[in-house]
Every structure is written in structure tokens, then in C-alpha cells.
Design a protein around this motif. Sequence first.
Motif, short mmCIF file in Angstrom:
data_model
loop_
_atom_site.label_atom_id
_atom_site.label_comp_id
_atom_site.label_asym_id
_atom_site.label_seq_id
_atom_site.Cartn_x
_atom_site.Cartn_y
_atom_site.Cartn_z
N ALA A 184 0.83 -1.21 0.00
CA ALA A 184 0.00 0.00 0.00
C ALA A 184 0.87 1.25 0.00
N ILE A 185 1.95 1.23 0.78
CA ILE A 185 2.87 2.37 0.84
C ILE A 185 3.54 2.59 -0.52
N GLN A 186 3.99 1.49 -1.15
CA GLN A 186 4.65 1.60 -2.45
C GLN A 186 3.69 2.14 -3.50
N LEU A 187 2.46 1.64 -3.49
CA LEU A 187 1.45 2.10 -4.44
C LEU A 187 1.16 3.58 -4.25
N GLY A 188 0.99 3.98 -3.00
CA GLY A 188 0.70 5.39 -2.73
C GLY A 188 1.87 6.30 -3.00
N GLY A 189 3.09 5.81 -2.72
CA GLY A 189 4.27 6.64 -2.92
C GLY A 189 4.57 6.91 -4.37
N ILE A 190 4.60 5.87 -5.18
CA ILE A 190 4.90 6.04 -6.60
C ILE A 190 3.71 6.61 -7.35
N GLY A 191 2.51 6.26 -6.92
CA GLY A 191 1.31 6.75 -7.59
C GLY A 191 0.52 5.60 -8.18
N VAL A 192 -0.78 5.65 -7.97
CA VAL A 192 -1.65 4.58 -8.45
C VAL A 192 -1.52 4.38 -9.95
N MET A 193 -1.55 5.46 -10.71
CA MET A 193 -1.52 5.36 -12.16
C MET A 193 -0.15 4.94 -12.69
N THR A 194 0.91 5.37 -12.03
CA THR A 194 2.25 4.98 -12.45
C THR A 194 2.45 3.48 -12.31
N LEU A 195 2.11 2.94 -11.14
CA LEU A 195 2.27 1.51 -10.91
C LEU A 195 1.30 0.70 -11.77
N GLY A 196 0.07 1.22 -11.93
CA GLY A 196 -0.91 0.53 -12.76
C GLY A 196 -0.49 0.48 -14.22
N THR A 197 0.10 1.56 -14.69
CA THR A 197 0.55 1.61 -16.08
C THR A 197 1.72 0.67 -16.31
N PHE A 198 2.59 0.53 -15.31
CA PHE A 198 3.71 -0.41 -15.42
C PHE A 198 3.19 -1.84 -15.61
N VAL A 199 2.18 -2.20 -14.81
CA VAL A 199 1.58 -3.52 -14.96
C VAL A 199 0.97 -3.67 -16.35
N TRP A 200 0.34 -2.61 -16.83
CA TRP A 200 -0.26 -2.58 -18.17
C TRP A 200 0.80 -2.87 -19.23
N MET A 201 1.99 -2.25 -19.06
CA MET A 201 3.08 -2.43 -20.02
C MET A 201 3.66 -3.83 -19.95
N VAL A 202 3.78 -4.38 -18.72
CA VAL A 202 4.30 -5.73 -18.56
C VAL A 202 3.42 -6.74 -19.28
N LEU A 203 2.12 -6.47 -19.31
CA LEU A 203 1.17 -7.35 -19.99
C LEU A 203 1.19 -7.15 -21.50
N GLY A 204 2.05 -6.23 -21.98
CA GLY A 204 2.21 -6.03 -23.41
C GLY A 204 1.15 -5.14 -24.04
N GLN A 205 0.46 -4.34 -23.23
CA GLN A 205 -0.59 -3.48 -23.76
C GLN A 205 -0.03 -2.10 -24.13
N LYS A 206 -0.56 -1.50 -25.19
CA LYS A 206 -0.19 -0.14 -25.55
C LYS A 206 -0.87 0.84 -24.59
N ILE A 207 -0.19 1.96 -24.35
CA ILE A 207 -0.72 2.95 -23.42
C ILE A 207 -1.55 3.97 -24.19
N PRO A 208 -2.89 3.95 -24.03
CA PRO A 208 -3.73 4.89 -24.76
C PRO A 208 -3.57 6.31 -24.25
N LEU A 209 -4.05 7.26 -25.03
CA LEU A 209 -3.92 8.67 -24.68
C LEU A 209 -4.64 8.99 -23.38
N SER A 210 -5.79 8.34 -23.14
CA SER A 210 -6.55 8.60 -21.93
C SER A 210 -5.76 8.21 -20.68
N ARG A 211 -5.03 7.08 -20.76
CA ARG A 211 -4.22 6.65 -19.61
C ARG A 211 -3.02 7.58 -19.41
N ARG A 212 -2.45 8.07 -20.49
CA ARG A 212 -1.35 9.03 -20.36
C ARG A 212 -1.83 10.30 -19.64
N MET A 213 -3.06 10.69 -19.94
CA MET A 213 -3.61 11.87 -19.29
C MET A 213 -3.81 11.63 -17.79
#
Length: 449
Positions: free
Chosen positions: A80-109
Amino acid sequence: MKFGMNKLLTPFRIIVLSYIIAMAVFSILLYLPVSSLPGEAVSYQEALFTAVSAVSVTGLTVVNVSETYSGAGVFFLALAIQLGGIGVMTLGTFVWMVLGQKIPLSRRMLIMVDQNQISFAGMVKLMRGILFVAIGIEVVGALILGTYYMNFFDTAQEAYYQGAFGALSAFTNAGFDVTGQSLVPFADDYFVQLVNILLIFAGAIGFPVLLEIREYFNPENKQFRFSLFTKISVSTYFIVFVIGAAGLWLMEIGAYYEGMPWHQQLFFSMFNSATARSGGLSTMDVSDLTLASLLFLSGLMIIGASPSSVGGGIRTTTLAVMFLTIRSFILGRSDVKAFGREIHQEDRQKAFIVLSVFMVGLFFAVILIAVFEQANDIALMAIVFDASSAFGTVGLSMGITDELTFASQSILMTLMLIGRVGLVAFLFSIRAQDKKTPYKHPTERIIIG
């Protein structure tokens, strides 16, 4: 709305909702029997408060972590500390990239909003940089502290466990500890204090600053120039740090510091000045300080860390822009300049809005807690101190958090949530959609001040 988003579900509201969901999920995880030590029963209210404090990287607690949570519970807390420290969207996007998904413009925003940026260009690169720099600093900190802690713990496993959690807590400015005593046992150990101060600095100075420093030392970027944001945030951060340390020393030299050697006074002042900005770790019981020092520390907690960092508060750039604007007014200038650049009018307006809303919100929070705690006879200074700590996502406390009613704890949880999301993002999340008016009213001057 643009990028296919629903008009009601703006990026700012998605960010706020994401943090609320994360807090709810971790409250359930920390409430599970597997998260508690045998014989320890944690109520859902306690689990919820701990989860909110962890995801908001604050550190206020209503239970003793070392005496309450099992290994699984500490793991959930660290996550929980790591998630909150780095940021929910930053950590979530990393998982998204690990799964091989492209990052849409909405997620970048969404990353842009989560990291308090003003442009969504280069958000994926920023996210990668934040993640790798953060993990790198935490690993180095864990190795340094873990190796040193082998002098104090029976096994290497325990030493590196303490070092890893301590480095994570210090860098994310979370303020949690698994010793049950924070850093009080190391009140005379200047090496441990210095390492923790540097980790607090690294987390609170701002991720864009860390990335610019990395680029500065890149031999391929010979023409690199630091941005105005980095110059203002870094200079303000360390000016406030020095003023904080000097102020605490002057206020306590005839009180708590009386009879101490000069080097002990220096480190108490330095550590308290650093940790009050967002760290939340302590080498002493802050309740032993004078009333003047407690008010001074509350001011430091209100100022907080830099934008796009793990810390809260009004942020360093807000303070700097406010003083620069006042300075320009006194000098009779209409523009506001710093380091050879002019500060945008919109940024000046945001600075005063953030300061005003923060102070009004803190004022009403203190009043509400005072009303809820009338029967408990809690000192007003303790309420002001803990409310400032919650809003600034610091974690220092005068020891009243677990004594408060759930209504008062709910106020603190709300402050921690807003403090982590950031006042600008929170205000935009409740702001109505821009509407163009077909006409304008006549302008008339009013008397101010």
C-alpha cells in the motif's frame, strides 16, 4: 469529453476514485485474519484508518504495527505504501506495459494528473523514469540500512527486513515503522539519521527533479539545462529545511536541548526539520517540545514537500510563488520573475488558491475535531498538530490519534486523501465543467484589504 471519457468521469475524478478504491481494497486486506498476529483482533475501523494512512503515505496510526500485524499484514502495508508513494496510475501503467498493452492517450492523461504535470507529452517515459529511480533508491537504501543493522539484530534476515521496510518508509515519506518505536532507538546514531534524511529528501524533492538530476549527469546531454520548476522547488525546499532546523534550535536551546552536546542538538534539529516536511519518522517524542516548536513544526508540515513527489502540504513551489508575488507587489512590479524567467499568471493564481483552500480546510477540520472531542478533553494544540500532519501527509503525532472518536478519525482520513491526491487535482475533481457565457457584466472595482 475528449479521449472518449464520460463528461462526469473526468481524469481528476478518476484519480480520486482510484485512490479511494485502493484504500478500500487494502482496508479489507489488512482486516483479514491472516494479516494479524495470533491473538490480535483488528477492527475494520482500525484497518480502514491504517489503509488510508498507508496509501496516502502519511503514517498516522491507531495501532502499533509491530505488535499487531503479521508478516502478511506487513507485506500488504508495504504494498500500500509503495502504491501510494509512486502513484496509483504509475504503478498501474507499469503492470499494463508488462502485460504487453499499448498505453492509450486517456491513460497518459491520467498519469499526468496523478503526477501533477501540466502536459501529457512524454508521460510513459516519465512513468518509467519514476519507477526505476524510485526502486533504485529504495534498493540502495535497503542495502545500506540492512547491512548497518546487522550490528543491532541477531540475524541478517531480520536486519535486512528492517532495512528494506525502513528505506521504503523513508523514501516514500510514509512514516510507518516495524520497530514499534520509529527511530527513537537511533536518536544518538547519526549515520542512521543521515541515511534517513537523505531518503526523505529524495522522496520529497520531486520525481521530475530526480529525473533532471539524472539527465544532468548523463554525458550525452552536454547542453542540459535545469527547468525553472527544479530551480524553484529545490532552492525553496532547502531554504525551508535550513530555516526549520535553525528555528527549532533557537526555540529549544533553553528547553528540550538544554544540557545536550552541540552535535546532538544539531541532529535533533536537522532530523525534525526534514521529517516534518513529509517524512513522519521521529527520533523523539514530539510532545516534549515547547508550544512554540509545535506550532513551528505544524507550519513546516503545512508547507510540505515539492509537487510531483511523495509528499503533501501546499508544496514548495506554492510557497515560493506566493512570496515572489508579494515581493513583486512591494517593489511595484506587475510581473513575477525568478531565475531569469517570468512566472505565468495562472500559476500565481493557483498558488494563492491552494494556500487559501488549504488553510480554510484545515481550520474547519480543527473545529470539527474539537467539537467531536469535547468530552475527551484533548488539547487544542494536539488537534492542530495532528490535523496539520494528516493534511500534509506527514505522520508525526502528539499521540492522540488512537484516542479520537471515529468521527474525528474520519476527518483525518479525508485530509489524508486530499493531501495525497493534491489540492489542485481535488479541486478540479469537484469543479463544474467550463461554461461559456453569452454576455459579460460591467466591471467595477471594490476595496480590498
